[in-house]
Design a protein around this motif. Structure first.
Motif, PDB file in Angstrom:
ATOM      1  N   ARG A 130       0.822  -1.201   0.000  1.00 10.49           N
ATOM      2  CA  ARG A 130       0.000   0.000   0.000  1.00 10.49           C
ATOM      3  C   ARG A 130       0.862   1.259   0.000  1.00 10.49           C
ATOM      4  N   LYS A 131       0.208   2.344  -0.409  1.00  7.63           N
ATOM      5  CA  LYS A 131       0.849   3.649  -0.351  1.00  7.63           C
ATOM      6  C   LYS A 131       0.521   4.277   0.990  1.00  7.63           C
ATOM      7  N   ALA A 132       1.214   5.333   1.304  1.00  9.38           N
ATOM      8  CA  ALA A 132       0.955   6.012   2.570  1.00  9.38           C
ATOM      9  C   ALA A 132      -0.403   6.714   2.533  1.00  9.38           C
ATOM     10  N   ILE A 133      -0.954   6.922   3.734  1.00 11.66           N
ATOM     11  CA  ILE A 133      -2.249   7.588   3.830  1.00 11.66           C
ATOM     12  C   ILE A 133      -2.018   9.095   3.825  1.00 11.66           C
ATOM     13  N   SER A 134      -2.876   9.783   3.076  1.00 11.04           N
ATOM     14  CA  SER A 134      -2.679  11.220   2.993  1.00 11.04           C
ATOM     15  C   SER A 134      -3.878  11.995   3.478  1.00 11.04           C
ATOM     16  N   GLY A 135      -5.028  11.332   3.573  1.00  9.29           N
ATOM     17  CA  GLY A 135      -6.306  12.060   3.609  1.00  9.29           C
ATOM     18  C   GLY A 135      -6.688  12.733   4.903  1.00  9.29           C
ATOM     19  N   ARG A 136      -7.781  13.470   4.753  1.00  7.08           N
ATOM     20  CA  ARG A 136      -8.407  14.155   5.890  1.00  7.08           C
ATOM     21  C   ARG A 136      -9.474  13.218   6.487  1.00  7.08           C
ATOM     22  N   THR A 137      -9.986  13.628   7.644  1.00 12.14           N
ATOM     23  CA  THR A 137     -11.000  12.814   8.311  1.00 12.14           C
ATOM     24  C   THR A 137     -12.306  12.847   7.516  1.00 12.14           C
ATOM     25  N   VAL A 138     -12.860  11.667   7.220  1.00  9.46           N
ATOM     26  CA  VAL A 138     -14.127  11.595   6.498  1.00  9.46           C
ATOM     27  C   VAL A 138     -15.272  11.327   7.455  1.00  9.46           C
ATOM     28  N   ILE A 139     -15.087  10.344   8.322  1.00 11.56           N
ATOM     29  CA  ILE A 139     -16.163  10.065   9.278  1.00 11.56           C
ATOM     30  C   ILE A 139     -15.607  10.083  10.683  1.00 11.56           C
ATOM     31  N   GLU A 140     -16.418  10.626  11.570  1.00  6.85           N
ATOM     32  CA  GLU A 140     -16.007  10.704  12.950  1.00  6.85           C
ATOM     33  C   GLU A 140     -17.167  10.327  13.859  1.00  6.85           C
TER      34      GLU A 140
ATOM     35  N   SER B 108      -9.617   9.643   4.785  1.00 13.09           N
ATOM     36  CA  SER B 108      -9.640   9.316   3.366  1.00 13.09           C
ATOM     37  C   SER B 108      -8.410   8.472   3.022  1.00 13.09           C
ATOM     38  N   GLY B 109      -8.601   7.415   2.261  1.00 16.34           N
ATOM     39  CA  GLY B 109      -7.486   6.568   1.864  1.00 16.34           C
ATOM     40  C   GLY B 109      -7.000   5.646   2.953  1.00 16.34           C
ATOM     41  N   GLU B 110      -7.847   5.427   3.951  1.00 18.01           N
ATOM     42  CA  GLU B 110      -7.435   4.603   5.080  1.00 18.01           C
ATOM     43  C   GLU B 110      -8.432   3.462   5.295  1.00 18.01           C
ATOM     44  N   ILE B 111      -7.895   2.279   5.643  1.00 17.06           N
ATOM     45  CA  ILE B 111      -8.777   1.181   6.040  1.00 17.06           C
ATOM     46  C   ILE B 111      -8.605   0.985   7.537  1.00 17.06           C
TER      47      ILE B 111
ATOM     48  N   HIS C  26     -11.232  -8.560  -1.757  1.00 15.90           N
ATOM     49  CA  HIS C  26     -10.092  -7.853  -1.153  1.00 15.90           C
ATOM     50  C   HIS C  26      -9.443  -6.902  -2.154  1.00 15.90           C
ATOM     51  N   ASP C  27      -9.321  -7.353  -3.392  1.00 19.25           N
ATOM     52  CA  ASP C  27      -8.766  -6.479  -4.436  1.00 19.25           C
ATOM     53  C   ASP C  27      -9.577  -5.196  -4.547  1.00 19.25           C
ATOM     54  N   GLU C  28     -10.908  -5.352  -4.534  1.00 16.63           N
ATOM     55  CA  GLU C  28     -11.779  -4.181  -4.691  1.00 16.63           C
ATOM     56  C   GLU C  28     -11.635  -3.235  -3.507  1.00 16.63           C
ATOM     57  N   ILE C  29     -11.533  -3.818  -2.298  1.00 13.54           N
ATOM     58  CA  ILE C  29     -11.385  -2.964  -1.116  1.00 13.54           C
ATOM     59  C   ILE C  29     -10.085  -2.150  -1.229  1.00 13.54           C
ATOM     60  N   MET C  30      -8.995  -2.811  -1.645  1.00 10.91           N
ATOM     61  CA  MET C  30      -7.717  -2.111  -1.775  1.00 10.91           C
ATOM     62  C   MET C  30      -7.797  -1.036  -2.843  1.00 10.91           C
ATOM     63  N   LEU C  31      -8.496  -1.370  -3.931  1.00  8.34           N
ATOM     64  CA  LEU C  31      -8.642  -0.397  -5.012  1.00  8.34           C
ATOM     65  C   LEU C  31      -9.355   0.857  -4.504  1.00  8.34           C
ATOM     66  N   LYS C  32     -10.412   0.638  -3.727  1.00  9.84           N
ATOM     67  CA  LYS C  32     -11.173   1.759  -3.168  1.00  9.84           C
ATOM     68  C   LYS C  32     -10.287   2.612  -2.254  1.00  9.84           C
ATOM     69  N   ARG C  33      -9.463   1.919  -1.493  1.00 12.65           N
ATOM     70  CA  ARG C  33      -8.561   2.630  -0.588  1.00 12.65           C
ATOM     71  C   ARG C  33      -7.633   3.530  -1.390  1.00 12.65           C
TER      72      ARG C  33
ATOM     73  N   LEU D 233      -5.867  -8.303   9.232  1.00  8.10           N
ATOM     74  CA  LEU D 233      -4.405  -8.126   9.218  1.00  8.10           C
ATOM     75  C   LEU D 233      -3.894  -7.865   7.814  1.00  8.10           C
ATOM     76  N   ALA D 234      -4.502  -8.505   6.824  1.00 10.85           N
ATOM     77  CA  ALA D 234      -4.032  -8.348   5.451  1.00 10.85           C
ATOM     78  C   ALA D 234      -4.401  -6.987   4.871  1.00 10.85           C
ATOM     79  N   LEU D 235      -5.530  -6.404   5.334  1.00 12.21           N
ATOM     80  CA  LEU D 235      -6.070  -5.230   4.656  1.00 12.21           C
ATOM     81  C   LEU D 235      -5.919  -3.914   5.420  1.00 12.21           C
ATOM     82  N   ALA D 236      -6.011  -3.971   6.767  1.00  8.40           N
ATOM     83  CA  ALA D 236      -6.216  -2.725   7.503  1.00  8.40           C
ATOM     84  C   ALA D 236      -4.930  -1.918   7.660  1.00  8.40           C
ATOM     85  N   ASP D 237      -5.122  -0.583   7.780  1.00  5.03           N
ATOM     86  CA  ASP D 237      -4.014   0.304   8.123  1.00  5.03           C
ATOM     87  C   ASP D 237      -3.902   0.464   9.628  1.00  5.03           C
TER      88      ASP D 237
END
Lengths: 364, 333, 508
Positions: free
Chosen positions: C248-258, C282-285, C441-448, C465-469
């Motif tokens: 994965r790439k690094a997370i850059s985003g702002r808060t979407v849901i709180e 954004s961009g975070e699992i 899983h591919d789709e979830i990563m793509l969305k991320r 473990l495989a998907l989350a940040d």
């Protein structure tokens, strides 16, 4: 990316493709009617008549001539409209067993407008029908509100409201609006409020077309419109609809009110088209027959046209059957009971089969 | 177009009759009866008359129960009338009147006999029971008992009447009774009340209890199912009631004084007999009163002993007086 | 030698679907025999046949060498079989002993002899090393203990052959290990254990023999020590599965849901969420793990607008949501893959296109002027079938005819194609075969990678473990800890899942 484990459509997908659902259901319905015919034949034999003769007379009584066919259509008319009323609720996953009561209230309201007001010809009949619609909707308003607000079982509350409606209209007819010197009936309505007849051979009136138009309209609404899609989703899986953003409570209210409104119209059409007054027992059983016709058609409004015609033909045919054979009209009641039994058995079987399939898909 | 067909049908029927005449000298009479009440009092009486005629004259019977669906009535009449198969069609029940009149217009040759009432149409036959004559007898009997202060009738000089609804035919009952009381029992009066419904036994019972409470010892009811409640109240109060239309003595044995019978069986049998014996039924009203045996006051067996002999004798005099016209029962409309 | 259980040529069809295809396998007395296979491979059906719940179309069953007709569970119990179902069938208001003797009560003088029942329960539990308090009410017990009661029920009925259907699905890793010790003790005492699972590590750990089912047929029966996990996976799916952590790439985003201090009650009115705070950028699992029933269901429902929180607030893109309603959440930008797809995620009786339409029925371009443009919906559905690799004849295929994995792909296709900033993905691969799992899983990563904020709730720790940040662990309605998936272990997560963070750390 292909995987050997999931490389083909599920095997029963193929099966369902080969035999469309409606065909499967039609065959089921035919089996129900077949079993009922055999059961009816046994009973006819028991009363010492020839089943062949009785059924032939039944058929002749229903379709033997244009007048007799018109008689069948006349009987079918209120069943179609009442059936559409039941379908509205069924397709939204609700039960309106109170069509009978709404039909009585609608019938009375239409008659009241018919004999109380003097209006120009076209307008009068429209206002009377509107009154029937409003009366039917009002009559289901309380069960609908309680269902939407508190989740009260609408089956029980609508069934109970039937009795109240029959008695209230009976009271109003006998004690308030009775025609002096007449049987238990109101004043006749003004001819300006008559629904036009289709021909002068029979009392068949344009109520039949109203019923068919309603059925087709409901079908188009359910299959073509956004709101109709939301309603049918509620009917097949209410949790899914809720999840998808459908306002369940509001829709329950609206669906039941509409169902009641159509039920009221069924009574109005009967009053304005056939009897031209309200009378005690003006249409006993039509509401219930409508509900059964709707169940038999599995909630399909187009199907209701068919099942209602079938019931109408049975009713009309049985009248001749009674005169020309020794079989009493009750044979038809037994016959209908057989059909209801067979159909409910089918529904149970189908549900069981579907549920085992559901389990199977979840886990082996 | 339609008329043409009918003529054609009539023609062929005529031909069939002419051809058939050679083979069978006497056609069997075919009689139909149509009503929703064959299992209830008056309907049972009609059935009895029809059955008796069936046994005695070999007529062919067709019984059609209308059920309770207004939509069906017209079709049911038409199904019977269309074939022209039935010589006579007996009809009973006011809810059938509309359908009957329409069918009568469509099939003017069909002879319909409407039981218990007279309608506008001149082409039908009406069995008209002279209920005021029977009610006169009821008035005479109850009035005499009250006047004589017979055992069980000594509370007051009032006799009671409970009617179903205040409609002309029920008024006839009341007027007959009042005349009977006035002419045969001096000093006795009738206390009358209308229930407003024919279908509420509870209300009938309640009204009867009120009248009994006022000192009335006997009530004559003309109120259909509402009247059933009156009969039950008589039993509960230990007082007397008079039944109507059919023999109601068995409803509350010992508390029913008498029943004013409309002998529908007599009327039906009589009409069929006339038809068989060459006196065909003609359009218009046919009155069945005391003279013709169509109206009868039956004193119940259980209470017959309690009625003084002189009252019985006097009642028989009144009866024969009505029968031979010495006593005129009037309806002062 | 004779087998304790021998099934020969068992075939069971449901309509046109063959659930078991000529299955033959034997279980030796005194062994722990694992029955493995993907969801839908036919494991449960086979055990239902063995236990007399389902009648086979063909085949014979022998128990200790004797051919028997297993026509009812009653007969199976009489023959010494016992089954522990995945969903417990206990009466919460009764005590442990009362549950165990339900239907076979010890009666003295016409009354139930509670004392004798408790004594007997104590005796059996000591004999097999299953520690329970006979007089506790079941409603007060943890899931692991409830399972012990279920096992005791079976033992009290004289079972010598115990069948366990996915017994570890509801357990923490520690509880699972305790269960395995108990099962081993059974085997040592000469009893026979059949153990259904699709968790390969467990199978390797506990069983003596493994039978693998695939597509309703037996792939093979092998001694466990001759196998390794890779081979087992190959037998199950016919190819290797890679559950490695996704790059994965690094997370850059702002808060979407709180979520701020969210509290909520469950259907029974019990407080199920206690002061839950969480944010997803954004961009975070963000992964949520926990043993089933620790508030994850309610958390998902609150976020989806299906359950009103009793306290706290939810903000999407900085805007507080005023009304708790699915439509309000969806309009605010939520796409939702629900946990129970059959109950909520699909209309099984409708076509794929009708299912794809849900949530869009009022929206352009699928609808206009109150009418649905079915042509466009179908065209859209066709595109999704292709893109998400849904194995169906066409878009008119009824969803109920699809396999579990393809059904789930319909849900994922509908929700992921909404182009919303926030995805709530609840148990995305439950009951789904490995092929569909990878695709999802591919789709979830793509969305991320496209910048969506994703909240992933799953009972499968390896999936998270495989998907989350970031991984949040839930216990008893609270977030009991946060771990970094790069550094954590299953053991650490398991401890948190069992409420470990709230206890002194000394044990760890």
């Amino acid at each position: 990316m292909t995987l050997p484990s999931d490389n083909k459509p599920a095997p029963d997908a193929l099966k369902t493709q080969g035999m469309p659902q409606w065909a499967e259901q039609l065959i089921g319905q035919a089996i129900a009617v077949g079993i009922s015919i055999i059961g009816g034949a046994v009973i006819i034999l028991l009363v010492g008549e020839s089943p062949l003769h009785v059924f032939a007379t039944l058929l002749r009584g229903a379709f033997g001539s244009w007048e007799r066919t018109a008689g069948s259509l006349l009987q079918a008319t209120p069943i179609i409209i009442a059936g559409v009323a039941a379908c509205v609720a069924l397709r939204g996953g609700l039960f309106n067993i109170g069509v009978e009561g709404q039909l009585y209230m609608g019938g009375f309201a239409a008659a009241w407008v018919g004999f109380s007001f003097a209006l120009p010809a076209g307008l009068h009949v429209l206002v009377a029908m509107a009154a029937a619609i409003v009366a039917g909707a009002l009559w289901i308003a309380l069960p609908a509100f309680f269902r939407a607000r508190f989740g009260t079982n609408e089956v029980v509350s609508t069934i109970l409201s039937n009795y109240v409606a029959v008695l209230i209209t009976s009271y109003l007819t006998i004690s308030v609006f009775k025609r002096p010197g007449g049987w238990s009936e109101t004043e006749p309505i003004a001819p300006t409020a008559y629904l036009p007849q289709i021909s002068d051979v029979s009392r068949l009136n344009i109520g039949l077309f109203i019923g068919i138009a309603l059925a087709i309209g409901l079908h188009l609404f359910l299959t073509r419109t956004s709101a109709g899609y939301s309603v049918s989703a509620m009917g097949t899986n209410v949790k899914f609809a809720e999840y998808g953003g459908v306002s369940i409570r509001r829709n329950i209210l609206v669906i039941l009110l509409c169902s009641g409104a159509v039920g009221g119209l069924a009574g109005g059409v009967e009053t304005l088209g056939v009897h031209h007054r309200f009378m005690e027992g003006f249409a006993p059983g039509f509401g219930f027959d409508g509900v059964i016709a709707a169940l038999l058609a599995n909630g399909s409004p187009i199907g209701v046209i068919g099942t209602a015609l079938f019931f109408g033909a049975l009713r009309a045919g049985s009248l001749l059957m009674e005169v020309e054979t020794n079989a009493s009209r009750e044979v038809i009641t037994v016959f209908q009971a057989f059909i209801i039994l067979c159909v409910s058995a089918q529904i149970l079987i189908r549900r069981r089969r579907d549920s085992t399939q559901g389990e199977r898909r979840w886990k082996f | 177009m339609k008329a043409k067909f009918r003529n054609l049908a009539a023609g062929s029927a005529l031909a069939a009759m002419l051809l058939g005449a050679g083979n069978a000298s006497a056609e069997t009479l075919k009689v139909a009866a149509i009503s929703g009440y064959f299992s209830q009092g008056f309907g049972i009486a009609i059935m009895n008359g029809l059955k008796k005629a069936e046994t005695d004259f070999g007529v062919e019977l067709k019984i059609v129960d209308t059920g309770n669906r207004a939509l069906d009535y017209e079709e049911q009449f038409n199904n019977i009338a269309k074939g022209g198969e039935y010589d006579l069609v007996f009809v009973m029940g006011w809810e059938l009147v509309d359908a009957l009149q329409k069918s009568n217009q469509a099939y003017p040759d069909q002879r319909f006999i409407f039981i218990d009432g007279v309608l506008d149409s001149p082409s039908m036959t009406y069995v008209d029971f002279v209920e005021e004559e029977g009610s006169y007898l009821v008035g005479a009997l109850t009035g005499m008992l009250a006047a004589a202060d017979a055992e069980g009738f000594n509370s007051s000089d009032e006799v009671g009447f409970i009617g179903g609804r205040d409609i002309p035919v029920i008024r006839n009952f009341l007027m007959g009774m009042e005349q009977g009381v006035a002419e045969q029992a001096e000093g006795v009066s009738v206390s009358s009340v209308f229930a407003g419904t024919f279908d509420d036994p509870a209300k009938g019972s309640e009204l009867a209890m009120t009248l009994y409470g006022q000192g009335v010892d006997v009530i004559y009811q003309a109120a259909g199912p509402t009247g059933e409640g009156v009969l039950q109240a008589a039993k509960a109060a230990g007082k007397y009631a008079v039944g109507v239309d059919i023999d109601q003595c068995g409803t509350a044995p010992g508390n029913i004084l008498a029943s004013m019978l409309k002998r529908a069986d007599v009327a039906v049998y009589d009409l069929i007999k006339g038809e068989v014996e060459g006196k065909p039924v003609k359009p218009g009203p046919v009155s069945y009163g005391v003279a013709a045996g169509g109206i009868e006051l039956k004193i119940c067996d259980e209470v017959a002993d309690k009625i003084p002999a002189e009252v019985k004798t006097k009642l028989e005099e009144v009866r024969s007086g009505i029968a031979d016209g010495k006593i005129q029962v009037k309806l002062n409309q | 030698m004779t087998f304790a259980i021998e099934m020969t040529g068992v075939t069971k069809r449901f309509g046109a679907v063959v659930a078991n295809r000529n299955v033959s396998f034997g279980v030796r007395q005194g062994e722990i025999h694992a029955l493995v296979g993907e969801n839908g491979a036919g494991k449960t059906t086979l055990m239902n046949v063995l236990f007399g719940l389902v009648q086979p179309d063909e085949g014979t069953i022998r128990i200790n060498g004797q051919t028997v007709v297993m026509d009812s569970p009653r007969r199976a119990i009489a023959l010494g079989l016992g089954m522990v179902h995945q969903h417990f069938k206990l009466v919460p208001s009764l005590t442990v002993a009362e549950n165990i003797f339900l239907g076979m009560e010890i009666v003295r003088g016409g009354l139930i002899d509670r004392k004798a029942q408790s004594e007997k329960t104590r005796q059996i539990s000591a004999e097999f090393g299953l520690k329970v308090d006979p007089d506790r009410r079941v409603s007060e017990l943890s899931v692991g203990i409830e399972q012990r009661v279920e096992i005791l029920k079976v033992l009290a009925r004289g079972a010598k052959i115990v069948i366990l259907d996915e017994p570890t699905a509801v357990l923490t890793p520690q509880e699972s290990r305790e269960l395995f010790r108990i099962l081993r003790r059974f085997a040592d005492a000469g009893m026979t254990v059949i153990f259904i699972s699709h968790h390969l590590s467990e199978v390797m750990e506990v069983s003596d023999t493994v039978t693998v089912l695939r597509d309703g047929a037996v792939v093979g029966t092998r001694p466990t020590r001759e196998l390794n996990e890779d081979e087992l996976v190959r037998m199950m799916v016919g190819r290797n599965v890679n559950f490695d952590r996704r790059p994965r790439k690094a997370i850059s985003g702002r808060t979407v849901i709180e979520l701020k201090e969210i509290c909520a009650r469950d259907a029974r009115g019990v407080l199920a969420l206690r002061d839950v705070n969480l944010t997803v950028r954004s961009g975070e699992i963000v992964g949520i793990v926990g043993v089933d029933g620790n508030g994850q269901t309610e958390l998902a429902e609150v976020i989806a607008g299906l359950r009103a929180p009793s306290h706290g607030e939810i903000a999407v893109n900085g805007i507080t949501i005023a009304e708790s309603h699915p439509r309000a959440m969806r309009e605010a930008g939520l796409a939702h893959v629900p946990a129970d797809r059959l109950a909520r995620g699909v209309d099984a009786s409708a076509s794929i296109s009708a299912n794809i339409l849900m949530g869009r029925q009022y929206a352009q371009p699928w609808a206009g002027r109150g009418l649905i443009r079915w042509g466009r919906v179908r065209e859209f559905a066709r595109g999704l079938i292709k893109r998400f690799d849904i194995r169906a004849r066409n878009e008119k295929t009824l969803v109920k005819t699809l396999s579990g994995g393809n059904m789930q792909k319909v849900v994922v296709a509908r929700e992921f194609s909404r182009e919303t900033p926030f995805l709530l993905v609840d148990q995305p691969t439950r009951g789904v075969d490995i092929g569909a799992m990878e695709r999802i899983h591919d789709e979830i990563m793509l969305k991320r990678d496209q910048g969506a904020a994703i909240l992933l709730i799953s009972v499968q720790i390896d999936e998270v473990l495989a998907l989350a940040d970031r991984i949040l662990v839930m216990f008893a309605g609270r977030i009991s800890g946060e771990v970094d998936p790069e550094k954590t272990t299953e053991d650490e997560i398991g401890l948190l899942m069992a409420g470990g963070a709230e206890r002194p750390r000394a044990a760890a």
